[in-house]
Design an enzyme around this catalytic site. Structure first.
Site, short mmCIF file in Angstrom:
data_model
loop_
_atom_site.label_atom_id
_atom_site.label_comp_id
_atom_site.label_asym_id
_atom_site.label_seq_id
_atom_site.Cartn_x
_atom_site.Cartn_y
_atom_site.Cartn_z
N PHE B 125 74.48 -44.02 15.72
CA PHE B 125 73.68 -44.44 15.04
C PHE B 125 72.88 -46.62 14.90
O PHE B 125 73.62 -47.19 14.35
CB PHE B 125 73.33 -44.33 13.61
CG PHE B 125 72.07 -43.97 12.36
CD1 PHE B 125 71.24 -42.43 12.34
CD2 PHE B 125 71.42 -44.92 11.90
CE1 PHE B 125 70.20 -42.95 11.46
CE2 PHE B 125 71.05 -45.20 11.23
CZ PHE B 125 69.91 -44.11 10.88
N SER B 134 69.22 -56.44 6.55
CA SER B 134 68.88 -55.88 5.54
C SER B 134 67.80 -55.15 5.91
O SER B 134 67.08 -54.65 5.10
CB SER B 134 68.96 -56.48 4.56
OG SER B 134 70.38 -56.82 4.33
N GLN B 282 99.52 -50.54 -22.64
CA GLN B 282 98.09 -50.42 -22.76
C GLN B 282 97.34 -50.68 -21.90
O GLN B 282 96.15 -50.91 -21.36
CB GLN B 282 98.31 -50.91 -23.68
CG GLN B 282 96.93 -50.18 -24.93
CD GLN B 282 96.42 -50.91 -25.86
OE1 GLN B 282 96.42 -51.86 -26.12
NE2 GLN B 282 96.30 -49.24 -26.57
N GLN B 339 96.79 -54.10 -8.35
CA GLN B 339 97.10 -55.10 -9.45
C GLN B 339 98.46 -54.18 -10.32
O GLN B 339 99.12 -54.72 -11.09
CB GLN B 339 96.09 -55.27 -10.53
CG GLN B 339 96.15 -56.30 -11.91
CD GLN B 339 96.09 -57.60 -11.05
OE1 GLN B 339 95.52 -57.65 -10.06
NE2 GLN B 339 97.26 -58.60 -12.02
N GLU B 366 75.56 -49.29 5.24
CA GLU B 366 74.44 -47.95 5.02
C GLU B 366 73.65 -48.50 4.27
O GLU B 366 73.15 -47.85 3.05
CB GLU B 366 74.90 -47.09 5.28
CG GLU B 366 74.61 -45.50 4.74
CD GLU B 366 74.64 -44.96 5.91
OE1 GLU B 366 75.47 -45.28 6.45
OE2 GLU B 366 73.40 -43.99 6.57
C1 LIG Z 1 81.32 -51.89 9.70
C2 LIG Z 1 80.42 -52.15 10.06
C3 LIG Z 1 79.99 -50.73 10.30
C4 LIG Z 1 77.98 -51.14 10.46
N1 LIG Z 1 77.76 -49.63 10.80
C5 LIG Z 1 76.31 -49.96 11.61
C6 LIG Z 1 75.93 -48.38 12.42
O1 LIG Z 1 77.30 -47.70 12.90
N2 LIG Z 1 74.00 -48.68 12.92
C7 LIG Z 1 73.71 -49.58 12.17
O2 LIG Z 1 72.47 -49.45 12.01
N3 LIG Z 1 74.59 -50.70 11.39
C8 LIG Z 1 75.97 -50.42 11.21
N4 LIG Z 1 76.26 -52.09 9.91
C9 LIG Z 1 75.24 -52.50 9.58
C10 LIG Z 1 74.63 -52.18 8.50
O3 LIG Z 1 74.46 -51.99 8.44
C11 LIG Z 1 74.13 -53.90 8.15
O4 LIG Z 1 75.50 -55.19 8.36
C12 LIG Z 1 74.25 -53.99 6.40
O5 LIG Z 1 72.96 -53.45 6.79
C13 LIG Z 1 73.92 -55.89 6.06
O6 LIG Z 1 73.34 -55.97 7.16
P1 LIG Z 1 73.74 -58.31 7.51
O7 LIG Z 1 74.48 -57.62 7.95
O8 LIG Z 1 72.73 -58.45 8.40
O9 LIG Z 1 73.43 -58.05 6.48
P2 LIG Z 1 72.48 -59.52 5.89
O10 LIG Z 1 70.99 -58.49 5.51
O11 LIG Z 1 72.26 -60.91 6.70
O12 LIG Z 1 72.38 -59.74 3.70
C14 LIG Z 1 73.12 -60.49 4.07
C15 LIG Z 1 73.48 -61.13 1.67
O13 LIG Z 1 72.18 -61.19 1.36
C16 LIG Z 1 71.11 -60.03 1.61
N5 LIG Z 1 70.01 -59.49 1.36
C17 LIG Z 1 69.62 -59.51 2.23
N6 LIG Z 1 68.19 -58.94 1.83
C18 LIG Z 1 68.02 -58.81 0.80
C19 LIG Z 1 66.95 -59.05 -0.34
N7 LIG Z 1 65.63 -58.49 -0.11
N8 LIG Z 1 67.16 -59.05 -1.53
C20 LIG Z 1 68.75 -59.07 -2.16
N9 LIG Z 1 69.68 -59.77 -1.33
C21 LIG Z 1 69.37 -59.22 -0.27
C22 LIG Z 1 72.62 -58.76 0.86
O14 LIG Z 1 72.64 -57.84 0.37
C23 LIG Z 1 73.77 -59.41 1.46
O15 LIG Z 1 74.64 -59.45 0.48
C24 LIG Z 1 77.68 -51.65 10.19
C25 LIG Z 1 78.43 -52.75 9.57
C26 LIG Z 1 79.57 -52.98 9.73
C27 LIG Z 1 80.35 -54.18 8.87
#
Ligand SMILES: Cc1cc2nc3c(=O)[nH]c(=O)nc-3n(C[C@H](O)[C@H](O)[C@H](O)COP(=O)(O)OP(=O)(O)OC[C@H]3O[C@@H](n4cnc5c(N)ncnc54)[C@H](O)[C@@H]3O)c2cc1C
Lengths: 258, 385
Positions: B125, B134, B282, B339, B366
């Site tokens: 995908f 994002s 506990q 832990q 996701e």
């Molecule tokens: C192991 C792995 C497998 C993956 N598999 C797939 C795959 O098969 N197909 C695919 O298409 N993608 C895949 N991904 C990509 C994944 O979906 C993205 O990494 C994810 O959506 C976040 O995008 P980014 O890494 O660019 O982070 P960014 O978008 O740069 O986000 C950085 C930070 O900013 C925050 N942020 C960004 N925008 C906002 C907002 N509007 N409001 C608040 N906070 C925000 C985010 O929550 C995060 O904390 C995979 C990623 C990994 C690590």
């Protein structure tokens, strides 16, 4: 050829068992149930036989018990049995092996089954009586604890497990009944599409009262966990004295030193 | 109200649990620590043969037609044993579902049976780009109409299963001038197509057995028939399908959290300090109570989202809630479990550190959990506007 497989649903053996209110069986609430392991070998062997013989041959799977046993029947259907029979009995666990066998025999009597498979025993009660008693009731030859099975032209060649690892080979003509032991085969996992397709297979429901005419011949007097064994013995003191003590204990309480 | 699985769902759960215990759990630690994907691919094939790659797919396409609740419980059971296997299964199911949802009958017949049967080890995908995570609508990968074909150029990142995927669902810009998100289309690209290059594999914190790669398109020419769904309507599809995928990832997180809590709880009944089992303290009991309560809440949220999807009701908000809560509960559970094992939890002799590393990503992919909160609050605020 018409084949019958008899299965029981038993609690997962990892469960914690505690006696029920009447103290003659275990408390069933909260237990997870599954098909008796030995019956899985029986179902697998029956399905393999059908696969060997072709689609015209029919495998019926039967289980006695409350509504939950339908799940075990559905598993057998998903593994490849053709139709199910649910003998509805909310109190099956109170019946003795004689009665359970009588119910199965009453169902099977006029149906013309050529071969009946059962497990060697159930994992919960472990009486190992139902299969052989059904055979007796129906006047069928019977061979037990199968670890190998072959069928050719009306003759079963069964490999049996005897005490001490000794094997025996028995030939028997159908109609017959066999009971299945660990090692006979590796039961298949039901595939997901087959689990869903099994929904469409017929499950005939028969109230137990329609089949059971026999009184129980044995009664369970009590169901209880074994008495807790005492904890281990911890010896303390000087090495020399410890050795003497240990040798003494081994002489007195065990067969290790004589 | 009836909170029981159906008999079929229970049988699917039992099959998943028994297969996972017999085949996946014994190799999970080994897969985590080595580069050899042999055991992963072998297990994927077996899972396909059992019907786990198309849980929510029509029978005539090779699916199990078992529904989303069954998908959720199966994912949880698989993840209890091996999160890397689970994420691969989740993505395969998602790809099948997107093709089933918007593909032409011909596209469905060409690809879904191959994923379901295991002829394709996996499917990918491909949405995310370096500049579009994002915010996937900010993607720049382009598909240019060139008569009887499209030509793809650009780069995707973090693509699960890319080195062994048989087919890629790829999103690309088809109308540069359209408003944001309105000029993106969805394509099916087969492995081995000239110009489709599998780039470098990420070295990750966890889920090691599942490959995550760059995927590059260098003048990658695909036939017109590779367009899936309507031109320029691809982004809406991506958003819709991700919602379903979230149920899968939440369920995966739940499975890892349960594995960690089960392992640690058993450990506390065996480990003694101060002359007593540590389960009698506990402080430990509260970790057990909190951990399992949160996971049970997660399970119920997941069941609710899955049930709504299965019933054809709206489920985007519920899926986001379930994904967000379940993956965070799972992370908390893993750290509690660590832990509870003390120093042993931090070593590789025990599986809990692996669970903690494997669970971490579920709060990110996701759709990050921040994005889930954006979706949830948007859905709620809509009712107050
Ligand atoms: C192991 C792995 C497998 C993956 N598999 C797939 C795959 O098969 N197909 C695919 O298409 N993608 C895949 N991904 C990509 C994944 O979906 C993205 O990494 C994810 O959506 C976040 O995008 P980014 O890494 O660019 O982070 P960014 O978008 O740069 O986000 C950085 C930070 O900013 C925050 N942020 C960004 N925008 C906002 C907002 N509007 N409001 C608040 N906070 C925000 C985010 O929550 C995060 O904390 C995979 C990623 C990994 C690590």
């Amino acid at each position: 050829m018409k084949i019958l497989v008899c299965i029981k649903q038993v609690p997962d053996m990892e469960s914690r068992f505690k006696p029920n209110g009447s103290g003659v069986w275990f408390e069933e609430t909260d237990l997870a149930f599954r098909m008796n392991e030995y019956d899985e070998y029986a179902v697998e062997q029956a399905v393999r036989l059908k696969e060997q013989l072709g689609d015209a041959h029919e495998v019926t799977v039967l289980s006695i018990g409350p509504d939950r046993v339908v799940e075990a029947i559905k598993k057998a259907l998903a593994m490849g049995c053709d139709r199910g029979v649910h003998v509805q009995d909310p109190a099956a666990s109170l019946k003795d092996p004689w009665q359970i066998a009588a119910i199965i025999a009453a169902y099977a009597r006029d149906k013309g089954f050529d071969l009946i498979f059962t497990g060697m025993q159930s994992q919960d009660r472990g009486s190992a009586q139902v299969g052989v008693t059904v055979a007796e009731d129906l006047g069928l030859p019977c061979t037990t604890t199968l670890v190998g099975f072959a069928y050719d032209n009306g003759t079963i060649t069964a490999k049996r497990e005897l005490e001490g690892g000794v094997k025996g080979v028995v030939r028997v003509k159908t109609p017959a009944l066999v009971t299945c032991q660990l090692g006979l085969n590796v039961p298949r996992y039901p595939t997901l599409p087959n689990i869903m397709k099994a929904k469409k297979k017929e499950i005939e429901a028969i109230p137990v009262g329609d089949l059971l005419r026999e009184e129980a011949r044995t009664a369970t007097a009590s169901f209880h966990p074994p008495a807790k064994k005492g904890g281990g013995i911890v010896l303390e003191g000087e090495v020399g004295a410890l050795v003497d003590q240990l040798v003494g204990i081994l002489k007195d309480k065990t067969a290790v030193l004589r | 109200m009836f909170l029981e699985l159906t008999e079929e769902q229970k049988l699917i759960q039992e099959t998943a649990r028994e297969f996972a215990a017999a085949e996946l759990a014994p190799v999970a630690a080994e897969l985590d620590g080595s580069d050899d994907r042999g055991p992963l691919l072998a297990n994927l094939k077996k899972l396909a043969e059992l019907g786990f790659m198309g849980l929510n797919i029509r029978e005539d396409l090779g699916g199990a037609a078992a529904g989303t609740v069954a998908f959720s419980v199966a994912m949880t059971e698989i993840a209890r044993a091996c999160a890397s296997t689970a994420v691969t299964v989740s993505v395969n199911n998602m790809v099948c579902e997107v093709i089933q949802a918007i593909g032409s009958e011909e596209q469905k017949r060409a690809y879904i049976p191959k994923i379901c049967s295991g002829e394709f080890a996996a499917a990918s995908f491909a949405l995310t780009e370096t500049g579009a995570g994002s915010d996937p609508s900010g993607m720049t990968t382009q598909a240019v109409d060139d008569g009887d074909s499209f030509v793809l150029n650009g780069a995707k990142i973090f693509i699960t299963s890319a080195p062994y995927a048989g087919v890629f669902v790829v999103w690309a810009v088809t109308d540069k001038d359209a408003p944001k998100g309105k000029g993106i289309s969805c394509f099916l690209v087969e492995a081995g197509t000239p110009g489709l290059v599998i780039g470098k594999e990420e070295k990750k914190m966890g889920q090691h057995a599942s490959a995550t790669n760059e995927v590059l398109f260098a003048d990658c020419r695909i036939p017109k028939s590779a367009l899936m769904g309507r031109l320029n309507d691809g982004f809406r599809t991506a958003v819709g399908e991700l919602a379903g995928g979230r149920i899968g990832i939440g369920s995966l997180g739940l499975g890892v959290g349960l594995a960690a809590m089960d392992y640690a709880t058993k450990y506390t009944t065996e480990r003694a300090q101060f002359g007593q089992k540590i389960s009698t303290f506990q402080a430990i009991q509260w970790m057990i109570a909190d951990g399992y309560t949160e996971l049970e809440a997660a399970r119920l949220l997941l069941m609710n989202a899955a049930f709504r999807k299965e019933q054809g009701k709206s489920f985007a908000k519920e899926a986001s809630m379930a994904k967000m809560f379940a993956t965070e509960a799972a992370n908390r559970a893993c750290y509690k479990a660590l832990q509870m094992l003390g120093g042993y939890g931090y070593t590789r002799d025990f599986p809990v550190e692996r669970y903690a590393r494997d669970a971490r990503i579920t709060a990110i992919y996701e759709g990050t959990n921040e994005i889930q909160r954006v979706i949830i609050s948007r859905e709620i605020l809509r009712n107050f506007a």
